[in-house]
Design a protein around this motif. Sequence first.
Motif, PDB file in Angstrom:
ATOM      1  N   CYS A  48      29.727 -53.904 -77.211  1.00  0.00           N
ATOM      2  CA  CYS A  48      29.789 -52.576 -76.590  1.00  0.00           C
ATOM      3  C   CYS A  48      30.418 -51.515 -77.496  1.00  0.00           C
ATOM      4  O   CYS A  48      30.070 -50.336 -77.419  1.00  0.00           O
ATOM      5  CB  CYS A  48      30.583 -52.645 -75.282  1.00  0.00           C
ATOM      6  SG  CYS A  48      29.849 -53.703 -74.040  1.00  0.00           S
ATOM      7  N   PRO A 107      33.366 -49.959 -77.401  1.00  0.00           N
ATOM      8  CA  PRO A 107      33.783 -48.817 -76.569  1.00  0.00           C
ATOM      9  C   PRO A 107      34.702 -47.859 -77.317  1.00  0.00           C
ATOM     10  O   PRO A 107      35.461 -48.256 -78.205  1.00  0.00           O
ATOM     11  CB  PRO A 107      34.531 -49.497 -75.418  1.00  0.00           C
ATOM     12  CG  PRO A 107      35.064 -50.758 -76.014  1.00  0.00           C
ATOM     13  CD  PRO A 107      34.008 -51.221 -76.984  1.00  0.00           C
ATOM     14  N   ASP A 135      31.301 -50.082 -71.184  1.00  0.00           N
ATOM     15  CA  ASP A 135      32.506 -49.813 -71.974  1.00  0.00           C
ATOM     16  C   ASP A 135      33.778 -50.107 -71.182  1.00  0.00           C
ATOM     17  O   ASP A 135      34.738 -50.686 -71.704  1.00  0.00           O
ATOM     18  CB  ASP A 135      32.524 -48.351 -72.431  1.00  0.00           C
ATOM     19  CG  ASP A 135      31.525 -48.087 -73.545  1.00  0.00           C
ATOM     20  OD1 ASP A 135      30.686 -48.977 -73.803  1.00  0.00           O
ATOM     21  OD2 ASP A 135      31.564 -46.992 -74.137  1.00  0.00           O
TER      22      ASP A 135
END
Length: 314
Positions: free
Chosen positions: A76, A78, A193
């Motif tokens: 991801c 994030p 996220d």
Amino acid sequence: MSTPSATAPATQHAPAAPGGSPRRLGSLGPLGMVLTGCVSVQFGGALAVTLMPRAGALGVVTLRLLAAAVVLLVVCRPRLRGHSRTDWGTVIVFAIAMGGMNGLFYEAVARIPLGPAVTLEVLGPLALSVLASRRAINALWAGLALAGVFLLGGGGFSDLDPTGVAFALGAGAMWAAYIVFSARTGRRFPQADGLALAMAVAALLFLPIGVVSAGSRLLDPTTLALGSSVALLSSVLPYTLELLALRRLPASTFAILMSLEPAIAATAGFLILGQALSATEAAAIALVIAASIGAVRTQVGRGKAPVPVPAPEA
């Protein structure tokens, strides 16, 4: 909890899953996502039980959270900046609920069979469904589920470890909190996220507990491999599916669907662990499933469409 207002604008972020395959996962539909997650998490839980002699319940939870956090952070990626205090507060509470749910549940299945443990745990989501819907008919379905739990108690609580029963009930309370804050996290962060950040926080919070409990056993290569498999089955896949589903499904309906978990857990326990159910236990689980089906039919009968999710706040 209350679901987002039906007049709220749709989210600015299209739901997406780790690995960039939102269309593939989205094609399942919200109900398919939840059911797929249920199957994955229960078979992962059965695999975790086989790992407990190697690392203990708390060691397994630590491995599961750490491996899942690494996978989600890598996939991801994030952003750490640009989030408000409220955003971070939501992530931290979500992480605490996630870690507590996992820790209490694994302590429960270390003491009592998987099927009864999940049957007790599911009381948390059922209570949430009644509070969220505020409809008398859902209280009826919840009462039917409670009847199943009492039947389970009459058929075998005296044979179940009371500490394991307490851990399972505590896991249910944390499960309800997990549902609430998973939905809030999904509204505040794009894609997965928020889940990746919460998993990392949960892993950091649990790491000292796992080190004290399991020590050097956590570094065994076989244990690490099995722990990573548990993480993928019980955390990465189901949590991602649930987070995506909660963007398109009312929280009360999602909580009701969790009532199917006992049957899936009993199946996984039988196939992987050889944990057969007595007739009374099977009847109790059937009542919980009947309550789930009835509650879902009630929601569908009302013609209630998925509630639009508001855009994440700054």
